[in-house]
Motif scaffolding. Structure first.
Motif, mmCIF file in Angstrom:
data_model
loop_
_atom_site.group_PDB
_atom_site.id
_atom_site.type_symbol
_atom_site.label_atom_id
_atom_site.label_comp_id
_atom_site.label_asym_id
_atom_site.label_seq_id
_atom_site.Cartn_x
_atom_site.Cartn_y
_atom_site.Cartn_z
ATOM 1 N N SER A 109 -76.541 27.919 116.563
ATOM 2 C CA SER A 109 -77.658 27.233 116.555
ATOM 3 C C SER A 109 -77.633 26.379 115.196
ATOM 4 O O SER A 109 -78.182 25.007 115.371
ATOM 5 C CB SER A 109 -78.886 28.192 116.106
ATOM 6 O OG SER A 109 -78.442 28.962 114.869
ATOM 7 N N LYS A 110 -76.830 26.718 114.248
ATOM 8 C CA LYS A 110 -77.010 25.921 113.045
ATOM 9 C C LYS A 110 -78.278 25.531 112.668
ATOM 10 O O LYS A 110 -78.690 24.620 112.077
ATOM 11 C CB LYS A 110 -76.201 24.630 113.281
ATOM 12 C CG LYS A 110 -74.567 24.818 113.369
ATOM 13 C CD LYS A 110 -73.896 25.457 112.080
ATOM 14 C CE LYS A 110 -72.454 25.244 112.480
ATOM 15 N NZ LYS A 110 -71.910 26.067 111.183
ATOM 16 N N LYS A 111 -79.432 26.504 112.775
ATOM 17 C CA LYS A 111 -80.574 26.315 112.278
ATOM 18 C C LYS A 111 -81.041 27.657 111.430
ATOM 19 O O LYS A 111 -80.031 28.789 111.426
ATOM 20 C CB LYS A 111 -81.580 26.466 113.471
ATOM 21 C CG LYS A 111 -81.294 25.037 114.562
ATOM 22 C CD LYS A 111 -82.319 25.484 115.526
ATOM 23 C CE LYS A 111 -82.272 24.147 116.484
ATOM 24 N NZ LYS A 111 -82.509 22.990 116.022
ATOM 25 N N GLU A 112 -82.038 27.455 110.826
ATOM 26 C CA GLU A 112 -82.404 28.773 110.071
ATOM 27 C C GLU A 112 -82.765 29.951 110.831
ATOM 28 O O GLU A 112 -83.268 29.758 112.162
ATOM 29 C CB GLU A 112 -84.093 28.339 109.077
ATOM 30 C CG GLU A 112 -83.589 27.283 108.174
ATOM 31 C CD GLU A 112 -85.001 26.868 107.298
ATOM 32 O OE1 GLU A 112 -86.036 27.474 108.131
ATOM 33 O OE2 GLU A 112 -85.067 26.501 106.257
ATOM 34 N N ILE A 113 -82.689 30.954 110.170
ATOM 35 C CA ILE A 113 -82.754 32.247 110.996
ATOM 36 C C ILE A 113 -83.854 33.056 110.187
ATOM 37 O O ILE A 113 -83.741 33.492 109.183
ATOM 38 C CB ILE A 113 -81.659 33.093 111.338
ATOM 39 C CG1 ILE A 113 -80.856 32.301 112.148
ATOM 40 C CG2 ILE A 113 -82.141 34.522 111.904
ATOM 41 C CD1 ILE A 113 -79.216 33.215 112.269
ATOM 42 N N ALA A 114 -85.285 33.316 110.955
ATOM 43 C CA ALA A 114 -86.124 34.051 110.148
ATOM 44 C C ALA A 114 -86.076 35.425 110.750
ATOM 45 O O ALA A 114 -86.039 36.046 111.900
ATOM 46 C CB ALA A 114 -87.553 33.306 110.457
ATOM 47 N N LEU A 115 -86.102 36.351 109.662
ATOM 48 C CA LEU A 115 -86.123 38.034 109.973
ATOM 49 C C LEU A 115 -87.318 38.395 109.358
ATOM 50 O O LEU A 115 -87.911 38.208 108.207
ATOM 51 C CB LEU A 115 -84.757 38.391 109.711
ATOM 52 C CG LEU A 115 -83.382 37.948 110.348
ATOM 53 C CD1 LEU A 115 -82.414 38.101 109.245
ATOM 54 C CD2 LEU A 115 -83.419 38.552 111.698
ATOM 55 N N PHE A 116 -88.096 39.450 110.141
ATOM 56 C CA PHE A 116 -89.145 40.261 109.556
ATOM 57 C C PHE A 116 -89.303 41.315 109.607
ATOM 58 O O PHE A 116 -88.677 42.397 110.478
ATOM 59 C CB PHE A 116 -90.408 39.557 110.384
ATOM 60 C CG PHE A 116 -90.501 38.077 110.774
ATOM 61 C CD1 PHE A 116 -91.344 37.322 109.783
ATOM 62 C CD2 PHE A 116 -89.958 37.570 111.755
ATOM 63 C CE1 PHE A 116 -91.297 35.847 110.016
ATOM 64 C CE2 PHE A 116 -90.040 36.230 112.125
ATOM 65 C CZ PHE A 116 -90.537 35.377 110.840
ATOM 66 N N SER A 117 -90.160 42.099 108.716
ATOM 67 C CA SER A 117 -90.463 43.440 109.192
ATOM 68 C C SER A 117 -92.016 43.596 109.310
ATOM 69 O O SER A 117 -92.685 42.530 109.065
ATOM 70 C CB SER A 117 -90.281 44.292 107.700
ATOM 71 O OG SER A 117 -90.860 43.646 106.536
#
Length: 326
Positions: A109-117
């Motif tokens: 992707s070469k994009k930001e990756i958002a991870l959540f709890s």
């Protein structure tokens, strides 16, 4: 190489176990990560950040499984979702989890990756560089689009405990509000919830450097924090405090214990909301700004309320669906 038919069959089995809460931690995390990443790393998949979209997808999954039990002619899974689900399934079937999964997404992707709890459960992450991160409840961690190239940069909103893999050529940088924390390999805790008065950094091993952004220019405020060092940054005034403390206390939350650190009643109310997952009723206008410090080792909630009442000389009441402070 698995056939598409076999991939779908195994995908159905994976999702069935997931919906029945009959999965181990690794599998659950893999499905969660795939689910959260759909809306954040690929433009072709519809955004799923809003609750309605997530509910709709969950309902579609249930509908799909129902139709598999009582087959109908029309397939449920859209081509887009099936493509990503099959990719996850392929990684699961070959035993490739966590690290490779995120790495492949990033490279693709070469994009930001958002991870959540979510608001009720901590979440363990294994980053592409081998670093481990434990997110406290209600926390967001964003990996930069060039993570791992010349540096390893992430943004934190909430609280997390980091165990950073050593890499002298690629510093690990955490942006949390006005502060950036730079390390090469170490373990430390950062509390940076937006609704708290301060950002707190506590170092357990290794060495940490902290800088403050002033009008677009980074100004170093702690050049070499080591084991036992803490830094508090008060958002309203910009004041910083460097201390030597028992830094193990600041990661008490990892073991579901409660540590209140030099907090006002308003901050205690917000911390109790996150700890007990309950609404806390408190009139912030009655907060006189006094600060309190105390630790709890999983005592019953009513006992915690009694102790806080004695400490603060206010009345804390624990009920089924809320906590009240008077």
């Amino acid at each position: 190489m698995m056939s598409d038919k076999n991939k779908q069959k195994e995908l159905k089995a994976v999702l069935t176990k997931y919906l029945q809460d009959d999965t181990d931690v690794a599998l659950r995390n893999a499905v969660d990560s795939w689910y959260h990443t759909i809306g954040s790393v690929n433009e072709e998949a519809p955004l799923l950040s809003d609750p309605d979209s997530k509910t709709e997808l969950a309902e579609n999954i249930k509908l799909y499984l129902t139709r598999q039990i009582h087959p109908v002619k029309k397939p449920w899974f859209s081509t887009t979702y099936l493509k990503y689900a099959a990719a996850v399934l392929l990684m699961l079937s070959t035993g490739i989890l966590g690290y490779t999964y995120l790495s492949q997404w990033r490279q693709a992707s070469k994009k930001e990756i958002a991870l959540f709890s979510d608001r009720h459960k901590q979440k363990k992450l294994l980053l592409p560089d081998g670093s481990k991160v434990l997110l406290n409840v209600g926390t967001e961690l964003i990996l930069s689009k060039d993570f791992g190239e010349n540096q390893r940069k992430v943004s934190l909103r909430g609280e997390a405990f980091f165990e950073i893999a050593k890499d002298k050529n690629r510093p690990f940088i955490i942006q949390s509000g006005a502060l950036s924390t730079r390390v090469l390999g170490t373990s430390f805790n950062i509390n940076a919830y937006p609704d708290m008065d301060k950002i707190k950094i506590a170092v357990l091993t290794g060495k940490v450097m902290v800088a403050k952004n002033v009008a677009g220019i980074e100004e170093t405020i702690a050049g070499g924090m080591t084991n036992g060092a803490t830094l508090s940054f008060y958002k309203a005034t910009g004041k910083t405090e460097l201390k030597t403390e028992d830094t193990e206390l600041f990661s008490f939350w990892k073991d579901n214990k409660l540590y209140i650190d030099n907090s006002t009643l308003s901050e205690i109310a917000r911390q109790l909301e996150r700890y007990y997952h309950l609404k806390v009723v408190f009139n912030t206008k009655t907060d006189q700004g006094k600060r309190y410090t105390i630790k709890f080792n999983k005592e019953p909630a009513n006992r915690v309320m009694e102790i806080l009442s004695i400490l603060t000389k206010r009345k804390f009441t624990y009920q089924t669906n809320q906590i009240t402070i008077k």
